[in-house]
Design an enzyme around this catalytic site. Sequence first.
Site, PDB file in Angstrom:
ATOM      1  CE  LYS A   1      14.109   3.497  -7.610  1.00 34.99           C
ATOM      2  NZ  LYS A   1      13.133   2.622  -8.039  1.00 34.99           N
TER       3      LYS A   1
ATOM      4  CG  HIS B   1      -0.166  24.742  -1.026  1.00 36.33           C
ATOM      5  ND1 HIS B   1      -0.911  25.848  -0.681  1.00 36.33           N
ATOM      6  CD2 HIS B   1      -0.269  24.622  -2.367  1.00 36.33           C
ATOM      7  CE1 HIS B   1      -1.463  26.361  -1.775  1.00 36.33           C
ATOM      8  NE2 HIS B   1      -1.071  25.631  -2.816  1.00 36.33           N
TER       9      HIS B   1
ATOM     10  NE  ARG C   1      12.895 -14.332  -3.452  1.00 33.30           N
ATOM     11  CZ  ARG C   1      11.799 -14.705  -4.110  1.00 33.30           C
ATOM     12  NH1 ARG C   1      11.858 -14.939  -5.391  1.00 33.30           N
ATOM     13  NH2 ARG C   1      10.652 -14.857  -3.479  1.00 33.30           N
TER      14      ARG C   1
ATOM     15  CG  ASN D   1      10.177 -18.236   0.649  1.00 33.79           C
ATOM     16  OD1 ASN D   1      11.039 -18.442   1.495  1.00 33.79           O
ATOM     17  ND2 ASN D   1      10.452 -18.013  -0.627  1.00 33.79           N
ATOM     18  N   GLY D   2       6.703 -17.049   3.249  1.00 33.77           N
ATOM     19  CA  GLY D   2       5.296 -16.717   3.504  1.00 33.77           C
ATOM     20  C   GLY D   2       5.045 -16.562   4.991  1.00 33.77           C
TER      21      GLY D   2
ATOM     22  CD1 TRP E   1      13.874  -8.837   3.852  1.00 32.63           C
ATOM     23  CD2 TRP E   1      11.784  -8.978   4.630  1.00 32.63           C
ATOM     24  NE1 TRP E   1      13.370  -7.557   3.948  1.00 32.63           N
ATOM     25  CE2 TRP E   1      12.098  -7.622   4.424  1.00 32.63           C
ATOM     26  CE3 TRP E   1      10.522  -9.313   5.126  1.00 32.63           C
ATOM     27  CZ2 TRP E   1      11.183  -6.595   4.697  1.00 32.63           C
ATOM     28  CZ3 TRP E   1       9.629  -8.292   5.392  1.00 32.63           C
ATOM     29  CH2 TRP E   1       9.959  -6.952   5.182  1.00 32.63           C
TER      30      TRP E   1
ATOM     31  CB  CYS F   1      11.878 -15.823   2.470  1.00 26.66           C
ATOM     32  SG  CYS F   1      11.472 -15.096   4.044  1.00 26.66           S
TER      33      CYS F   1
ATOM     34  CE  LYS G   1      13.630  -6.380  -8.518  1.00 32.47           C
ATOM     35  NZ  LYS G   1      13.553  -4.922  -8.774  1.00 32.47           N
TER      36      LYS G   1
ATOM     37  CD  GLU H   1      10.613   5.054  -9.430  1.00 32.18           C
ATOM     38  OE1 GLU H   1       9.716   4.911  -8.590  1.00 32.18           O
ATOM     39  OE2 GLU H   1      11.522   4.229  -9.594  1.00 32.18           O
TER      40      GLU H   1
ATOM     41  CD  GLU I   1      13.308   1.908  -3.821  1.00 33.87           C
ATOM     42  OE1 GLU I   1      12.501   0.996  -3.764  1.00 33.87           O
ATOM     43  OE2 GLU I   1      13.735   2.337  -4.917  1.00 33.87           O
TER      44      GLU I   1
END
Length: 615
Positions: A492, A511, A27, A101-102, A75, A2, A610, A488, A495
């Site tokens: 990427k 394995h 964000r 927010n929160g 969000w 948010c 973000k 990573e 995402e």
Amino acid sequence: MCGIVAYIGSQQALPILINGLQRLEYRGYDSAGVAVLEEGPRLRVAKRKGRVADLLEAIGEDVIAGTIGIGHTRWATHGPPNDVNAHPHVSGVRDLALIHNGIIENYHALKQSLLQRGHQFESDTDTEVLAHLIEEVRKTTGKPLFDAVRIALNEVQGAYAIVVLDESNPNQLIAARKSSPLVIGVGSEGDYYVASDATPIIEYTANVVYLEDEEIALIERDNGLHIRTIHNNEVTPEIIELEMQLEAIEKGGYEHFMLKEIFEQPRSIADSIRGRLNVKQGTIHMAGIDDHWDQWQQAGRLVIVACGTSWHAGLVAEYLFEEFARIPVEVEYASEFRYRNPIIRPDDVVIAISQSGETADTLAAIQLAKQQGAHVFGVCNVVGSSISRETHAGAYTHAGPEIGVASTKAFTAQVAVLTLMALHIGQKKGTVPPKRYYRLVNELATIPKKVESVLEQEPLLRQIAEDFHESTNALYLGRGVNFPVALEGALKLKEISYIHAEGYPAAEMKHGPIALIDAEMPVVFLATTDEIYEKAVSNVQEVKARGGRLIAVVTEGNRDLAQLAEYVISVPPCDEALAPLLSTIPLQLLSYHIAVLRGCNVDQPRNLAKSVTVE
Ligand code: G6P
């Protein structure tokens, strides 16, 4: 996650709010809204599921005129993304609007008690409960709005950054925070801006005040800014000057922020080592370590806590700290660490890594480690962020603002800073051989140039992307420090392109993941030259024997893999400890181009945020 923006002053609020919301889009969000006080005063609220562009369409030709207002990107946490759940939320009598927010953890109990007192709710959100609670406190105590908000916040458990706008106080904005950041911009003409981070503010003013936890600000048109704690103690606002430049948060001719940030890496890596590394003298200066040397010298163990990409930087650091500083390292997902009743000893040094400096789980892990007596060191990108203030000491990564949700330049800056730390500690402890130390100090300074030469291979990576963008799965393999790079690279791709991808230590492939390999499966193999290179080549052979389509990242001059791999990307030679700073770059470019070819929203991938300020 948010985003908050608010304005009070002499200019029209709506354009400032919309501009601010656009700046906050990075964000990650799923709905947006604004509330403005018009002459009257009359509260006007507009909100929509979707993008800021959808909100603008909903407002259309409608004139919303007023010089005080609040705006929000949501969000979803409580209730799905829709028009009703979008912020701002209004109180029952619809004269007060609030953005938040929160998460209010005790919202259910508060809601039940408000329902019993006759309140009715429109949305599923915790935020609407807070708007009603403020109204209820105001009604029952008869107190002015500021006190009513303050008293209401004392009943709230959880995290909040809020801004309140009210018809009966048309010259006031009230803002408060706890565990969710809020910054107030002080303009030159008596105008004030409030935002969840500095990006919507910097084009108007560089002077800001960061609210601390449990502080509440009253911003009045003719009376300026006054801050108290929610326990009613006076606080003197401390104005600081931001160094952030507007260009840093604009695309500067690139099609996407992510591409701009990938190409910024020669500079951002240089910035992360500048002032710390003195090649001529062969020294590394890190005040955050030197000022607390006792803790580092006596450290029995390093515990690294982080999330997402920052956790991958932590995994790279594990190799480097163990190798150079000879201190055992554990790398933990902050979310697991905090709930596991972990054993934390006073001789532990906890390193928290975070780009935003606001990740809720990392913040909570820090607080836990501090309570149990550990020394906590932060590696953060955002100056003044909650994590940077919560830690005992730290080192900023100086990568500059990162707007693309998928982290790129922040990761390489983290790795650069962690490499400096490992070398510095190793040198002070005498655990790194001097010859290797000096070689690495020299080589680190050459990394930005080498990154430039890797970036020159963008056309090849675009070509590979064209070949593979319709794949449904991908495997990334690496050994040693290249194993976290493989993780990573896979992250990427997931995402931003939504292709399923996994990263594995190359030897572990047999394995399990080897069962997935067929003629359709792209396998990205990190095989830069190092001590275990030969073993990596054997793993490449295993993939090849099963028909997998190989894309190899190798050190310049390597001829072996040209025979085996369909595509070979070369990176300049470097000490193997520095390989992640180079081998990460082609993986970023590959994901970027695949995502573009698939028509994905590269900078704001679906469902991602973000800055993850909820646990
Ligand atoms: C989110 C972001 C990731 C980031 C992670 C940790 O998931 O989308 O890019 O790596 O949070 O964030 P931090 O700010 O703590 O590094």
